[in-house]
Write an enzyme that holds these catalytic residues in place. Structure first.
Site, PDB file in Angstrom:
ATOM      1  N   GLY A  69       0.774  -1.380   0.055  1.00 62.58           N
ATOM      2  CA  GLY A  69      -0.041  -0.183   0.206  1.00 62.58           C
ATOM      3  C   GLY A  69       0.746   1.028  -0.051  1.00 62.58           C
ATOM      4  O   GLY A  69       1.932   1.107   0.159  1.00 62.58           O
ATOM      5  N   HIS A 139     -13.096  13.486 -16.822  1.00 57.98           N
ATOM      6  CA  HIS A 139     -12.557  13.502 -18.000  1.00 57.98           C
ATOM      7  C   HIS A 139     -11.333  14.453 -18.153  1.00 57.98           C
ATOM      8  O   HIS A 139     -11.251  15.422 -17.375  1.00 57.98           O
ATOM      9  CB  HIS A 139     -13.630  14.083 -19.078  1.00 57.98           C
ATOM     10  CG  HIS A 139     -14.119  15.619 -18.665  1.00 57.98           C
ATOM     11  ND1 HIS A 139     -13.369  16.865 -18.935  1.00 57.98           N
ATOM     12  CD2 HIS A 139     -14.919  16.103 -17.767  1.00 57.98           C
ATOM     13  CE1 HIS A 139     -13.899  18.009 -18.407  1.00 57.98           C
ATOM     14  NE2 HIS A 139     -14.874  17.268 -17.780  1.00 57.98           N
ATOM     15  N   HIS A 148      -1.521   7.687  -5.468  1.00 56.08           N
ATOM     16  CA  HIS A 148      -2.665   6.745  -4.856  1.00 56.08           C
ATOM     17  C   HIS A 148      -3.788   7.742  -4.906  1.00 56.08           C
ATOM     18  O   HIS A 148      -3.650   8.612  -4.018  1.00 56.08           O
ATOM     19  CB  HIS A 148      -2.131   6.348  -3.650  1.00 56.08           C
ATOM     20  CG  HIS A 148      -3.194   5.351  -2.857  1.00 56.08           C
ATOM     21  ND1 HIS A 148      -3.048   4.888  -1.546  1.00 56.08           N
ATOM     22  CD2 HIS A 148      -4.220   5.066  -3.327  1.00 56.08           C
ATOM     23  CE1 HIS A 148      -4.047   4.504  -1.140  1.00 56.08           C
ATOM     24  NE2 HIS A 148      -4.941   4.577  -2.148  1.00 56.08           N
TER      25      HIS A 148
END
Length: 208
Positions: A69, A139, A148
């Protein structure tokens, strides 16, 4: 096709669920700390540690995914990515069957798009990123390598995010911003202004 997961913590468990749901790869095993050798993670064996990466690349036609992580620093994920690349390993992009990635979007190698995430048309997400559960990448957003985007964060249209940046859970970035590399954006923050590299932003106008 066999895949080896590099890192055996909580993020690894979430990734295992995605791989099982997609069925695109068979999990061969997990690389973790030496002390965990011989144990299992959700039924998959710990087959070695990071030092075994070069040998495993030489010995088999494995794919690799970094399942360590990233909370603050991406340094260890970057180092593992570079080790795999330097030795000729392959890192596929993984998309949960419960996520939606526009066919007009681009997702880089080694990136995982997790359950419920949405990446919209014209967006580009770099290599070795985590687009976590229910994250929204709108978009024309550009996300650099080794970022992350945490659970349920919202990156609005045309935002540019530099490499190695962490966006906390539930954070929202207003449209058309530029967020520099190496930034840390706290959980629940509302980002209304562009941020220079290495900023720490916790919301409410607080940044340094």
């Amino acid at each position: 096709m066999d895949i080896i997961l590099v890192g055996g913590g909580g993020h690894c468990r979430s990734v295992i669920d995605i791989l099982e749901a997609s069925g695109a790869y068979r999990i061969f095993g997990v690389l973790d700390l030496p002390a965990k050798g011989g144990t299992g993670i959700l039924g998959y064996p710990v087959i070695g540690c990071d030092d075994d990466i070069p040998r495993l690349i030489r010995e088999g036609q494995f794919r690799f995914l970094i399942t360590l992580g990233q909370i603050k620093s991406p340094a260890r994920r970057i180092a593992l990515f570079q080790i795999i690349k330097d030795h000729g390993g392959c890192l596929p992009s993984i998309v949960s069957p419960l996520a939606r990635v526009s066919r007009h979007a681009v997702v880089g190698e080694g990136t995982i798009v997790m359950h419920g995430a949405l990446i919209n048309a014209g967006a580009r997400v770099g290599c070795n990123c985590i687009v976590n559960s229910r994250a929204l990448v709108e978009h024309d957003v550009s996300v650099g390598d080794h970022c992350h985007l945490s659970t349920a964060c919202v990156v609005n249209g045309a935002v540019q995010i530099g490499e190695g940046t962490f966006v906390g859970s539930g954070a929202v970035a207003r449209e058309n911003l530029e967020i520099g590399s190496g930034c840390i954006i706290g959980a629940g923050a509302l980002v209304r202004k562009s941020l220079p590299p290495n900023s720490i932003y916790i919301g409410g106008g607080n940044g340094r």
